[in-house]
Design a protein around this motif. Structure first.
Motif, PDB file in Angstrom:
ATOM      1  N   VAL A 250       0.840  -1.203   0.000  1.00 39.86           N
ATOM      2  CA  VAL A 250       0.000   0.000   0.000  1.00 39.86           C
ATOM      3  C   VAL A 250       0.876   1.253   0.000  1.00 39.86           C
ATOM      4  O   VAL A 250       0.668   2.181  -0.790  1.00 39.86           O
ATOM      5  CB  VAL A 250      -0.976   0.005   1.206  1.00 39.86           C
ATOM      6  CG1 VAL A 250      -1.609   1.373   1.409  1.00 39.86           C
ATOM      7  CG2 VAL A 250      -2.035  -1.060   1.028  1.00 39.86           C
ATOM      8  N   ALA A 251       1.880   1.287   0.869  1.00 45.64           N
ATOM      9  CA  ALA A 251       2.767   2.449   0.955  1.00 45.64           C
ATOM     10  C   ALA A 251       3.550   2.646  -0.342  1.00 45.64           C
ATOM     11  O   ALA A 251       3.702   3.769  -0.829  1.00 45.64           O
ATOM     12  CB  ALA A 251       3.722   2.294   2.138  1.00 45.64           C
TER      13      ALA A 251
ATOM     14  N   GLN B 141       1.286   3.997  -3.106  1.00 45.51           N
ATOM     15  CA  GLN B 141       1.014   5.422  -2.878  1.00 45.51           C
ATOM     16  C   GLN B 141       2.212   6.260  -3.306  1.00 45.51           C
ATOM     17  O   GLN B 141       2.056   7.311  -3.935  1.00 45.51           O
ATOM     18  CB  GLN B 141       0.667   5.677  -1.410  1.00 45.51           C
ATOM     19  CG  GLN B 141      -0.700   5.172  -1.025  1.00 45.51           C
ATOM     20  CD  GLN B 141      -0.982   5.297   0.462  1.00 45.51           C
ATOM     21  OE1 GLN B 141      -0.086   5.501   1.272  1.00 45.51           O
ATOM     22  NE2 GLN B 141      -2.253   5.148   0.821  1.00 45.51           N
ATOM     23  N   HIS B 142       3.412   5.803  -2.975  1.00 50.16           N
ATOM     24  CA  HIS B 142       4.640   6.503  -3.368  1.00 50.16           C
ATOM     25  C   HIS B 142       4.755   6.558  -4.897  1.00 50.16           C
ATOM     26  O   HIS B 142       5.083   7.602  -5.470  1.00 50.16           O
ATOM     27  CB  HIS B 142       5.847   5.803  -2.749  1.00 50.16           C
ATOM     28  CG  HIS B 142       7.131   6.524  -2.949  1.00 50.16           C
ATOM     29  ND1 HIS B 142       8.343   5.911  -2.805  1.00 50.16           N
ATOM     30  CD2 HIS B 142       7.418   7.799  -3.311  1.00 50.16           C
ATOM     31  CE1 HIS B 142       9.304   6.779  -3.056  1.00 50.16           C
ATOM     32  NE2 HIS B 142       8.765   7.927  -3.363  1.00 50.16           N
TER      33      HIS B 142
ATOM     34  N   GLU C  19       2.328   6.387  -7.095  1.00 46.44           N
ATOM     35  CA  GLU C  19       1.288   7.280  -7.628  1.00 46.44           C
ATOM     36  C   GLU C  19       1.726   8.735  -7.477  1.00 46.44           C
ATOM     37  O   GLU C  19       1.584   9.531  -8.396  1.00 46.44           O
ATOM     38  CB  GLU C  19      -0.043   7.035  -6.911  1.00 46.44           C
ATOM     39  CG  GLU C  19      -1.141   8.000  -7.291  1.00 46.44           C
ATOM     40  CD  GLU C  19      -1.570   7.932  -8.754  1.00 46.44           C
ATOM     41  OE1 GLU C  19      -1.988   8.971  -9.286  1.00 46.44           O
ATOM     42  OE2 GLU C  19      -1.478   6.851  -9.361  1.00 46.44           O
ATOM     43  N   THR C  20       2.279   9.066  -6.324  1.00 46.19           N
ATOM     44  CA  THR C  20       2.720  10.437  -6.053  1.00 46.19           C
ATOM     45  C   THR C  20       3.894  10.839  -6.941  1.00 46.19           C
ATOM     46  O   THR C  20       3.901  11.934  -7.508  1.00 46.19           O
ATOM     47  CB  THR C  20       3.139  10.582  -4.574  1.00 46.19           C
ATOM     48  OG1 THR C  20       2.020  10.247  -3.756  1.00 46.19           O
ATOM     49  CG2 THR C  20       3.606  11.990  -4.264  1.00 46.19           C
TER      50      THR C  20
END
Length: 104
Positions: free
Chosen positions: A77-78, A81-82, A84-85
């Motif tokens: 998950v982390a 997210q990284h 995507e950012t």
């Protein structure tokens, strides 16, 4: 060695996007993922509907790529997210599985 809950992540790209090297570097150097597999497709299409394919008549340099890895659910998950950012990746799927993780 016992299995544990993991999450498998699969990221879909195209060679023509020129994101693979940056993605691998980020997964290896920044996220310290223990393993990644890259698969090169022979045919596919994405959200734009444009067909990308390999044929004997021409060797396409814009074929589909799949980047796959797995880790603990929290780490995946982390990491996603990284990604995507930092890379704006949006064509990503993930699912729960059972696996063996090597100690860091």
């Amino acid at each position: 060695m016992a299995t544990q809950a993991v999450t498998v992540a699969r990221i879909y790209l195209r060679e023509g996007e020129h994101l693979l090297a940056k993605l691998i570097k980020l997964l290896h150097d920044d996220e310290k993922v223990s393993g990644v597999t890259v698969l090169r497709g022979i045919e596919g299409f994405g959200p734009d509907g444009k067909l990308h394919q390999a044929s004997l008549m021409d060797l396409s340099l814009d074929l589909p790529l799949i980047v796959e890895f797995y880790d603990t659910p929290e780490r995946v998950v982390a990491i996603l997210q990284h990604l995507e950012t930092h890379m704006g990746l949006s064509h990503v799927v993930s699912w729960p599985a059972q696996g063996r993780l090597h100690p860091a």
